[in-house]
Design an enzyme around this catalytic site. Sequence first.
Site, PDB file in Angstrom:
ATOM      1  N   HIS A 125     -27.948 -14.562  26.335  1.00  0.00           N
ATOM      2  CA  HIS A 125     -26.981 -14.439  27.420  1.00  0.00           C
ATOM      3  C   HIS A 125     -26.451 -15.790  27.894  1.00  0.00           C
ATOM      4  CE1 HIS A 125     -28.157 -10.319  27.323  1.00  0.00           C
ATOM      5  NE2 HIS A 125     -27.461  -9.990  28.391  1.00  0.00           N
ATOM      6  N   HIS A 181      -4.003   3.289  -3.492  1.00  0.00           N
ATOM      7  CA  HIS A 181      -4.145   2.817  -2.105  1.00  0.00           C
ATOM      8  C   HIS A 181      -3.444   1.487  -1.874  1.00  0.00           C
ATOM      9  CE1 HIS A 181      -6.085   1.853   1.757  1.00  0.00           C
ATOM     10  NE2 HIS A 181      -6.258   0.641   1.251  1.00  0.00           N
ATOM     11  N   GLU A 189     -17.036  -2.364  25.247  1.00  0.00           N
ATOM     12  CA  GLU A 189     -16.196  -3.559  25.327  1.00  0.00           C
ATOM     13  C   GLU A 189     -15.075  -3.558  24.289  1.00  0.00           C
ATOM     14  OE1 GLU A 189     -20.312  -4.818  26.777  1.00  0.00           O
ATOM     15  OE2 GLU A 189     -19.489  -3.666  25.091  1.00  0.00           O
ATOM     16  N   HIS A 197       0.852  -1.196   0.000  1.00  0.00           N
ATOM     17  CA  HIS A 197       0.000   0.000   0.000  1.00  0.00           C
ATOM     18  C   HIS A 197       0.891   1.250   0.000  1.00  0.00           C
ATOM     19  CE1 HIS A 197      -2.421  -3.261   1.656  1.00  0.00           C
ATOM     20  NE2 HIS A 197      -3.504  -2.583   1.333  1.00  0.00           N
TER      21      HIS A 197
END
Length: 561
Positions: A471, A260, A409, A27
């Site tokens: 859960h 790129h 998180e 790149h």
Amino acid sequence: MNKIDELSVKSIRFLAAETVEKAKSGHPGLAIDAAPMAYTLWKQMKHNPKDPEWQGRDRFVLSAGHASVLEYSLLHLFGYGLTIEDLKNFRQWGSLTPGHPEYRHTKGVETTSGPLGQGIAIAVGMAMAESKLAAHFNRDGYKVVDNYTYALCGDGCLQEGVASEAASMAGTMGLGKLILIYDRNHITIEGRIESTFGENVKARFEAYGWQVQEVASGEDMDAIQAALDNAKADTEHPSLIIVNTEIGYGTAKQGKASAHGEPLGDDNVKAMKEFLNWPSMEPFYVPDEVYANYKAYAERGAETEEKWNALFAEYCGKYPEMKELWDKFYNPNLANDVYDSEDYWAFEDKPDATRSLSGKQLQKLKNLMPNLIGGAADLAPSTKTYMADMGDFSKDNYAGRNLHFGVRELAMSAIGNGLMLHGGLRAFVSTFFVFSDYTKPMARLSALMGVPLTFVFTHDSIGVGEDGPTHQPVEQVSTLRLTPNLNLWRPCDTVETAVAWQSALESRDTPTCLSLSRQKLPFFERDSDQIAAIARGGYVLRDCRGTPEIILLATGSEVAL
């Protein structure tokens, strides 16, 4: 821009272009357009190529890790030990120049960048570590902890959710030693970003509580330096410097998506040299005066370290108790000694949830390990990870040892890596086991880097069925166990919980996951040989006479069953 600065920037550009061209892979675009800002930054950073591990150095994170040739070119030119041959072996098996910078693999690389956006969050963790250590150790006239954390990102980094989470937290914490440089070239793999990323980034970061500046042209090094100076002058806010650039500047692919992630082509590299008036068509050519210029900056960095060493020696003489504490904080084997404590191995013979038992061990560890720091993603009361009487880390109290990550998180896990990578601290992070899905990209990065971050996961097993299928983390054990260099513990009682924490904090290069129950589990009697065997990860808890017909294997809450 004077002549030597101009030549020094062009050297980065051509090394980047030719490194990718030699490999026929990589790149080059961002590395080429970001060369002026990278040069401006690195020549004023505190760093010493002769001592890459110097504790007083500034930290640099390349969040846009695909532009690794930019960092490799800088490491070569500043004298970190990367040679021209190393650049020629870019992306080749066994080389020091892999496709993305790798921590512990190449000298001077502070972190494995990993997927986009993680580098920003890791940089936030490094800045938090600096703030914590500075609050703990600095005294009037003795700023022995006084380093900046810089990160370089691109358009892709700022589209990732982890970057948003981390930036929000950095603003809330007022991390004035964090400076993020945004190479805004408006290009990702699929082309121009306007159709997917049209937001006002400046307003977004100002809303987060950041100082934001914009540089009109990435070629204006005076403006970039002025922005860096302004950023460092603001001690109450993290800083974002938006630098507008043209990807692949000076090439036939300037401003195009093709710059790129693919080589420019031999003819385009030659045309680039003609356009930028480069003095030689020889591949990997760097003028002698350029090497001399970079060497002068490197020597200045060595002098800065010498001054820091003298200040630190004076500090240690004046505050011998702080020197003793400093040695504890930076002792990688500190945990090896704390387990001699009789209190640590004192257990109650009664049923309890392993999350609660873990919390009790943590209260013991906080006193045995003064550099232990950590917290949860808004779940500390449930994960039992709050260290009593240790204070809460905030912009009003950087000395606190309890970290409140909010409901973040993703950022929490990457920040945990940053806390560890900075040095001086031992970190843990926590959430419910089912939410480990949010932590896995960063846990995998911990494993790849050999960063022994501890993940405290609670509410393991089907015992949380009342919360519903979303859960019940029944499959999470298998997915984490499949990750190389990641230890997973499911302790069945207080003894195994204590050994699991011991294993986690003694680890030098392997992260650890503690999977802990919500429900109470019975206490098992063991002899000393059995206790010693726990550390191996598997042992005989109940034996039989003669040769067994069936062997039952279990971990965690299933052992009691």
